[in-house]
Motif scaffolding. Structure first.
Motif, PDB file in Angstrom:
ATOM      1  N   ASN A 134      40.756  47.259  44.600  1.00 19.89           N
ATOM      2  CA  ASN A 134      41.049  47.066  46.021  1.00 19.89           C
ATOM      3  C   ASN A 134      41.113  45.586  46.411  1.00 19.89           C
ATOM      4  N   VAL A 135      41.082  44.708  45.398  1.00 18.79           N
ATOM      5  CA  VAL A 135      41.373  43.285  45.615  1.00 18.79           C
ATOM      6  C   VAL A 135      42.613  42.915  44.821  1.00 18.79           C
ATOM      7  N   THR A 136      42.591  43.222  43.539  1.00 15.91           N
ATOM      8  CA  THR A 136      43.748  43.059  42.658  1.00 15.91           C
ATOM      9  C   THR A 136      44.027  44.410  42.008  1.00 15.91           C
ATOM     10  N   PRO A 137      45.166  44.551  41.329  1.00 11.97           N
ATOM     11  CA  PRO A 137      45.398  45.809  40.618  1.00 11.97           C
ATOM     12  C   PRO A 137      44.306  46.143  39.620  1.00 11.97           C
ATOM     13  N   ALA A 138      43.594  45.105  39.147  1.00 10.12           N
ATOM     14  CA  ALA A 138      42.598  45.323  38.101  1.00 10.12           C
ATOM     15  C   ALA A 138      41.176  45.461  38.609  1.00 10.12           C
TER      16      ALA A 138
ATOM     17  N   GLY B  30      39.604  36.632  32.126  1.00 12.92           N
ATOM     18  CA  GLY B  30      41.025  36.812  32.393  1.00 12.92           C
ATOM     19  C   GLY B  30      41.402  36.407  33.805  1.00 12.92           C
ATOM     20  N   ARG B  31      42.592  35.848  33.970  1.00  9.55           N
ATOM     21  CA  ARG B  31      43.077  35.481  35.297  1.00  9.55           C
ATOM     22  C   ARG B  31      43.560  36.714  36.050  1.00  9.55           C
ATOM     23  N   LEU B  32      44.382  37.527  35.415  1.00 10.04           N
ATOM     24  CA  LEU B  32      44.906  38.726  36.065  1.00 10.04           C
ATOM     25  C   LEU B  32      43.890  39.858  36.087  1.00 10.04           C
ATOM     26  N   THR B  33      42.892  39.779  35.211  1.00  9.56           N
ATOM     27  CA  THR B  33      41.952  40.895  35.070  1.00  9.56           C
ATOM     28  C   THR B  33      40.526  40.512  35.457  1.00  9.56           C
ATOM     29  N   ARG B  34      40.339  39.428  36.173  1.00  5.76           N
ATOM     30  CA  ARG B  34      39.000  39.034  36.619  1.00  5.76           C
ATOM     31  C   ARG B  34      38.297  40.209  37.305  1.00  5.76           C
ATOM     32  N   GLY B  35      37.090  40.526  36.836  1.00  2.00           N
ATOM     33  CA  GLY B  35      36.301  41.592  37.441  1.00  2.00           C
ATOM     34  C   GLY B  35      36.683  42.988  37.000  1.00  2.00           C
ATOM     35  N   TYR B  36      37.654  43.110  36.077  1.00  8.19           N
ATOM     36  CA  TYR B  36      38.047  44.435  35.590  1.00  8.19           C
ATOM     37  C   TYR B  36      36.877  45.101  34.877  1.00  8.19           C
TER      38      TYR B  36
END
Length: 324
Positions: free
Chosen positions: A158-162, A268-274
């Protein structure tokens, strides 16, 4: 049941607090404030107001904790909850004030004086919990159970796709906590999107209760309703924190769960917090790719399905109370 509620108090955090204080199965020993949803000082004010609305002013101590994530710049969600986190109700300050001392110290003190007795509902970024783990080596094992609202079950955030908000804000804290050895359960944003939804019809039924608590709920929830209308075209709202507290209070509301290995992406930049969540449906990773080696053991129970109607009934029962 004895609870500590660790919160970044805005919107649904307040409703979780009401369940913990008023549902009847728990005593809230303390509310601890962590960085998250809105500017930090207002979070404490919102917790104090919620305690006052519950009729427990002066009876539940509030401690202010970590104002920033461990390593990251702060991120908030005022665009969902309003600038004050209460749909811009701008409630006056309460007579009760936060306690002296730091929330992390208070949490450690309460847990270590009562080992095996304190359940923590963690509905904010996990900064305070991680700091308690770092400061007191015995903390994780002394907590009876840790309930975490955070992450996704390999699904959309709910912040990024990841990534979901709490894990995105402080992924390093989440990684520390998930590897600290707690007996713990995870309520994900993925579960929230199915089993914590309260529809427009149900929200109207809550408003029709016309009690002080239901009016408080309607006011505080109104910004989330407006956000949902603008973003999704309907006024249903999601209540991940309240669902987490409800499951902690009554595990009979758990329909399906699995012990899983959950790891947090911190680099990860795109997956931070995944949140990478294992599943019994996956092949053994050392078979799928021998270079990966054997998987690490499960570290948390992931709630896969909850009794949505039972959750709603619990919330309505509390909000329907005339006075405390």
């Amino acid at each position: 049941m004895r609870l500590i509620i660790d919160t970044d108090t805005a919107g649904d955090d307040c409703f979780s607090m009401l369940l913990g204080m008023l549902q009847g199965k728990a005593t809230v020993e303390a509310v601890t404030i962590c960085n998250g949803n809105i500017p930090f000082p207002q979070q404490a004010e919102n917790a104090l107001k919620t305690i006052e609305i519950a009729g427990l002013a002066g009876q539940v101590p509030v401690y202010e904790g970590c104002t920033l994530p461990l390593l990251r710049r702060p991120v908030d969600a005022a665009y969902v909850f309003g600038a004050d986190g209460m749909s811009d109700a701008n409630y006056p300050k309460t007579a009760q004030r936060p306690e002296p001392g730091h929330a992390v110290d208070a949490m450690i003190d309460i847990v270590m004086r009562h080992p095996g007795e304190i359940t923590i509902v963690a509905q904010a970024p996990l900064t305070n919990i991680a700091m308690a783990v770092r400061k007191e080596p015995g903390f994780a094992k002394a907590v009876k159970h840790l309930w975490i609202m955070g992450g996704t079950d390999n699904a959309m955030g709910n912040v990024t796709p990841a990534a979901e908000f709490n894990f995105y804000v402080d992924p390093e804290a989440a990684a520390i906590v998930l590897n600290a050895g707690f007996e713990a359960s995870l309520v994900t944003w993925t579960l929230t999107l199915v089993d914590s939804e309260i529809t427009e019809k149900e929200l109207a039924e809550i408003e029709a209760l016309d009690t002080p608590l239901s009016r408080f709920f309607h006011q505080v929830n109104s910004a989330a309703v407006a956000f949902s209308l603008a973003r999704y075209g309907n006024g249903a709202t999601f209540h991940p924190d309240a669902l987490t507290c409800a499951l902690a209070l009554d595990e009979n509301l758990i329909v399906e769960s699995e012990m899983c290995r959950v790891d947090i992406e911190t680099e990860g930049r795109l997956t931070r917090g995944y949140s990478s969540v294992s599943s019994s449906r996956l092949p053994d990773q050392d078979v799928a790719d021998p270079e990966l080696g054997a998987a690490l053991p499960a570290n948390i129970r992931v709630i896969r399905k909850a009794d949505r109607q039972g959750f709603r009934d619990m919330l309505v029962a509390v909000l329907g109370k005339e006075r405390q």
